[in-house]
Design a protein around this motif. Structure first.
Motif, PDB file in Angstrom:
ATOM      1  N   TYR A  53       7.251  -9.491 -11.469  1.00 10.19           N
ATOM      2  CA  TYR A  53       8.093  -8.302 -11.571  1.00 10.19           C
ATOM      3  C   TYR A  53       7.256  -7.031 -11.421  1.00 10.19           C
ATOM      4  O   TYR A  53       7.697  -6.061 -10.797  1.00 10.19           O
ATOM      5  CB  TYR A  53       8.898  -8.272 -12.881  1.00 10.19           C
ATOM      6  N   THR A  54       6.062  -7.055 -11.967  1.00  9.63           N
ATOM      7  CA  THR A  54       5.179  -5.895 -11.839  1.00  9.63           C
ATOM      8  C   THR A  54       4.839  -5.657 -10.371  1.00  9.63           C
ATOM      9  O   THR A  54       4.894  -4.519  -9.894  1.00  9.63           O
ATOM     10  CB  THR A  54       3.899  -6.100 -12.670  1.00  9.63           C
ATOM     11  N   ARG A  55       4.509  -6.709  -9.646  1.00 13.01           N
ATOM     12  CA  ARG A  55       4.221  -6.571  -8.204  1.00 13.01           C
ATOM     13  C   ARG A  55       5.428  -6.004  -7.464  1.00 13.01           C
ATOM     14  O   ARG A  55       5.297  -5.099  -6.635  1.00 13.01           O
ATOM     15  CB  ARG A  55       3.842  -7.924  -7.616  1.00 13.01           C
ATOM     16  N   PHE A  56       6.603  -6.571  -7.738  1.00 12.37           N
ATOM     17  CA  PHE A  56       7.835  -6.115  -7.101  1.00 12.37           C
ATOM     18  C   PHE A  56       8.068  -4.623  -7.378  1.00 12.37           C
ATOM     19  O   PHE A  56       8.332  -3.834  -6.469  1.00 12.37           O
ATOM     20  CB  PHE A  56       9.015  -6.955  -7.605  1.00 12.37           C
ATOM     21  N   HIS A  57       7.979  -4.254  -8.641  1.00 15.41           N
ATOM     22  CA  HIS A  57       8.239  -2.869  -9.019  1.00 15.41           C
ATOM     23  C   HIS A  57       7.227  -1.916  -8.391  1.00 15.41           C
ATOM     24  O   HIS A  57       7.602  -0.872  -7.845  1.00 15.41           O
ATOM     25  CB  HIS A  57       8.224  -2.708 -10.541  1.00 15.41           C
ATOM     26  N   PHE A  58       5.952  -2.258  -8.453  1.00  9.95           N
ATOM     27  CA  PHE A  58       4.931  -1.373  -7.900  1.00  9.95           C
ATOM     28  C   PHE A  58       5.120  -1.190  -6.396  1.00  9.95           C
ATOM     29  O   PHE A  58       4.947  -0.089  -5.876  1.00  9.95           O
ATOM     30  CB  PHE A  58       3.529  -1.892  -8.206  1.00  9.95           C
ATOM     31  N   LYS A  59       5.466  -2.250  -5.693  1.00 10.85           N
ATOM     32  CA  LYS A  59       5.690  -2.139  -4.251  1.00 10.85           C
ATOM     33  C   LYS A  59       6.847  -1.188  -3.971  1.00 10.85           C
ATOM     34  O   LYS A  59       6.755  -0.317  -3.103  1.00 10.85           O
ATOM     35  CB  LYS A  59       5.969  -3.517  -3.645  1.00 10.85           C
ATOM     36  N   TYR A  60       7.924  -1.360  -4.714  1.00 18.22           N
ATOM     37  CA  TYR A  60       9.079  -0.471  -4.528  1.00 18.22           C
ATOM     38  C   TYR A  60       8.693   0.978  -4.822  1.00 18.22           C
ATOM     39  O   TYR A  60       9.007   1.884  -4.049  1.00 18.22           O
ATOM     40  CB  TYR A  60      10.243  -0.898  -5.427  1.00 18.22           C
ATOM     41  N   GLU A  61       8.038   1.195  -5.920  1.00 18.74           N
ATOM     42  CA  GLU A  61       7.657   2.536  -6.337  1.00 18.74           C
ATOM     43  C   GLU A  61       6.712   3.184  -5.325  1.00 18.74           C
ATOM     44  O   GLU A  61       6.875   4.360  -4.983  1.00 18.74           O
ATOM     45  CB  GLU A  61       6.999   2.470  -7.722  1.00 18.74           C
ATOM     46  N   GLU A  62       5.737   2.430  -4.847  1.00 18.43           N
ATOM     47  CA  GLU A  62       4.795   2.972  -3.866  1.00 18.43           C
ATOM     48  C   GLU A  62       5.502   3.320  -2.557  1.00 18.43           C
ATOM     49  O   GLU A  62       5.193   4.352  -1.949  1.00 18.43           O
ATOM     50  CB  GLU A  62       3.656   1.981  -3.635  1.00 18.43           C
ATOM     51  N   ASN A  63       6.444   2.500  -2.123  1.00 17.57           N
ATOM     52  CA  ASN A  63       7.218   2.815  -0.923  1.00 17.57           C
ATOM     53  C   ASN A  63       8.033   4.089  -1.122  1.00 17.57           C
ATOM     54  O   ASN A  63       8.093   4.946  -0.232  1.00 17.57           O
ATOM     55  CB  ASN A  63       8.134   1.658  -0.534  1.00 17.57           C
ATOM     56  N   TYR A  64       8.632   4.217  -2.290  1.00 18.10           N
ATOM     57  CA  TYR A  64       9.386   5.428  -2.618  1.00 18.10           C
ATOM     58  C   TYR A  64       8.475   6.656  -2.588  1.00 18.10           C
ATOM     59  O   TYR A  64       8.816   7.695  -2.016  1.00 18.10           O
ATOM     60  CB  TYR A  64      10.033   5.284  -4.002  1.00 18.10           C
ATOM     61  N   MET A  65       7.317   6.521  -3.173  1.00 14.39           N
ATOM     62  CA  MET A  65       6.375   7.635  -3.225  1.00 14.39           C
ATOM     63  C   MET A  65       5.890   8.004  -1.822  1.00 14.39           C
ATOM     64  O   MET A  65       5.746   9.188  -1.509  1.00 14.39           O
ATOM     65  CB  MET A  65       5.200   7.279  -4.134  1.00 14.39           C
ATOM     66  N   GLN A  66       5.667   7.001  -0.990  1.00 14.03           N
ATOM     67  CA  GLN A  66       5.225   7.265   0.379  1.00 14.03           C
ATOM     68  C   GLN A  66       6.329   7.967   1.176  1.00 14.03           C
ATOM     69  O   GLN A  66       6.064   8.948   1.870  1.00 14.03           O
ATOM     70  CB  GLN A  66       4.822   5.962   1.061  1.00 14.03           C
ATOM     71  N   GLU A  67       7.541   7.470   1.063  1.00 10.76           N
ATOM     72  CA  GLU A  67       8.669   8.093   1.766  1.00 10.76           C
ATOM     73  C   GLU A  67       8.865   9.544   1.352  1.00 10.76           C
ATOM     74  O   GLU A  67       9.295  10.377   2.155  1.00 10.76           O
ATOM     75  CB  GLU A  67       9.958   7.313   1.486  1.00 10.76           C
ATOM     76  N   ASN A  68       8.528   9.846   0.107  1.00  8.97           N
ATOM     77  CA  ASN A  68       8.719  11.200  -0.411  1.00  8.97           C
ATOM     78  C   ASN A  68       7.426  12.013  -0.411  1.00  8.97           C
ATOM     79  O   ASN A  68       7.366  13.084  -1.018  1.00  8.97           O
ATOM     80  CB  ASN A  68       9.323  11.135  -1.815  1.00  8.97           C
ATOM     81  N   LYS A  69       6.422  11.480   0.270  1.00  2.71           N
ATOM     82  CA  LYS A  69       5.147  12.178   0.461  1.00  2.71           C
ATOM     83  C   LYS A  69       4.527  12.668  -0.854  1.00  2.71           C
ATOM     84  O   LYS A  69       4.092  13.806  -0.980  1.00  2.71           O
ATOM     85  CB  LYS A  69       5.325  13.329   1.442  1.00  2.71           C
ATOM     86  N   PHE A  70       4.506  11.764  -1.814  1.00  2.05           N
ATOM     87  CA  PHE A  70       3.879  12.065  -3.100  1.00  2.05           C
ATOM     88  C   PHE A  70       2.400  12.352  -2.881  1.00  2.05           C
ATOM     89  O   PHE A  70       1.702  11.588  -2.209  1.00  2.05           O
ATOM     90  CB  PHE A  70       4.075  10.889  -4.056  1.00  2.05           C
ATOM     91  N   SER A  71       1.908  13.429  -3.422  1.00  2.00           N
ATOM     92  CA  SER A  71       0.555  13.893  -3.120  1.00  2.00           C
ATOM     93  C   SER A  71      -0.557  13.012  -3.688  1.00  2.00           C
ATOM     94  O   SER A  71      -1.666  13.021  -3.175  1.00  2.00           O
ATOM     95  CB  SER A  71       0.375  15.326  -3.622  1.00  2.00           C
ATOM     96  N   ASN A  72      -0.289  12.251  -4.715  1.00  2.00           N
ATOM     97  CA  ASN A  72      -1.334  11.475  -5.373  1.00  2.00           C
ATOM     98  C   ASN A  72      -1.136   9.970  -5.172  1.00  2.00           C
ATOM     99  O   ASN A  72      -1.502   9.174  -6.028  1.00  2.00           O
ATOM    100  CB  ASN A  72      -1.355  11.827  -6.870  1.00  2.00           C
ATOM    101  N   LEU A  73      -0.595   9.602  -4.035  1.00  2.00           N
ATOM    102  CA  LEU A  73      -0.213   8.208  -3.801  1.00  2.00           C
ATOM    103  C   LEU A  73      -1.393   7.250  -3.870  1.00  2.00           C
ATOM    104  O   LEU A  73      -1.302   6.204  -4.520  1.00  2.00           O
ATOM    105  CB  LEU A  73       0.490   8.065  -2.454  1.00  2.00           C
TER     106      LEU A  73
END
Length: 127
Positions: A53-73
């Motif tokens: 679940y941690t892997r699943f969540h982190f992947k989703y979160e990182e994709n979200y952050m990338q799509e939204n151009k999070f500065s500290n990705l």
């Protein structure tokens, strides 16, 4: 343990908030399997569920952050990877019989996740 998601942990993203809620449930199941002295197979399964679940969540979160151009990705991803590797280490030690999983270790993993939400994830909710 019984840590639960609270509104103060909201990152203003319904999907991620729901994943954070679920993560606390999965972690609490692991904690209970240890404190209730369940068979080792039950504990192994519960830890594997946390890891997956941690892997699943982190992947989703990182994709979200990338799509939204999070500065500290990249730093955020690095923190995620370090945490996943720590869970993997505990899982490997448990599966090979080199170590038992304790309530204290689960609390440590839980605290890391809670602090990560408070100190890191909340940053992207305002960016």
């Amino acid at each position: 343990m019984s840590e639960k998601w609270t509104v103060e942990l909201s990152v203003n993203n319904e999907v991620i908030d729901e994943q954070h809620k679920e993560w606390f449930i999965v972690m609490d199941d692991l904690y209970k399997s240890i404190s209730d002295k369940k068979p080792i197979e039950t504990i192994e399964d519960a830890l594997l569920k946390v890891l997956e679940y941690t892997r699943f969540h982190f992947k989703y979160e990182e994709n979200y952050m990338q799509e939204n151009k999070f500065s500290n990705l990249e730093e955020h991803k690095s923190q995620h990877l370090k945490y996943v590797r720590e869970i993997e280490k505990y899982y490997e030690e448990l599966m090979t019989g080199r170590s038992k999983l304790s309530e204290e270790i689960v609390q440590k993993l839980n605290n890391w996740f809670l602090n990560h939400i408070k100190n890191e994830d909340l940053k992207y909710s305002v960016e």
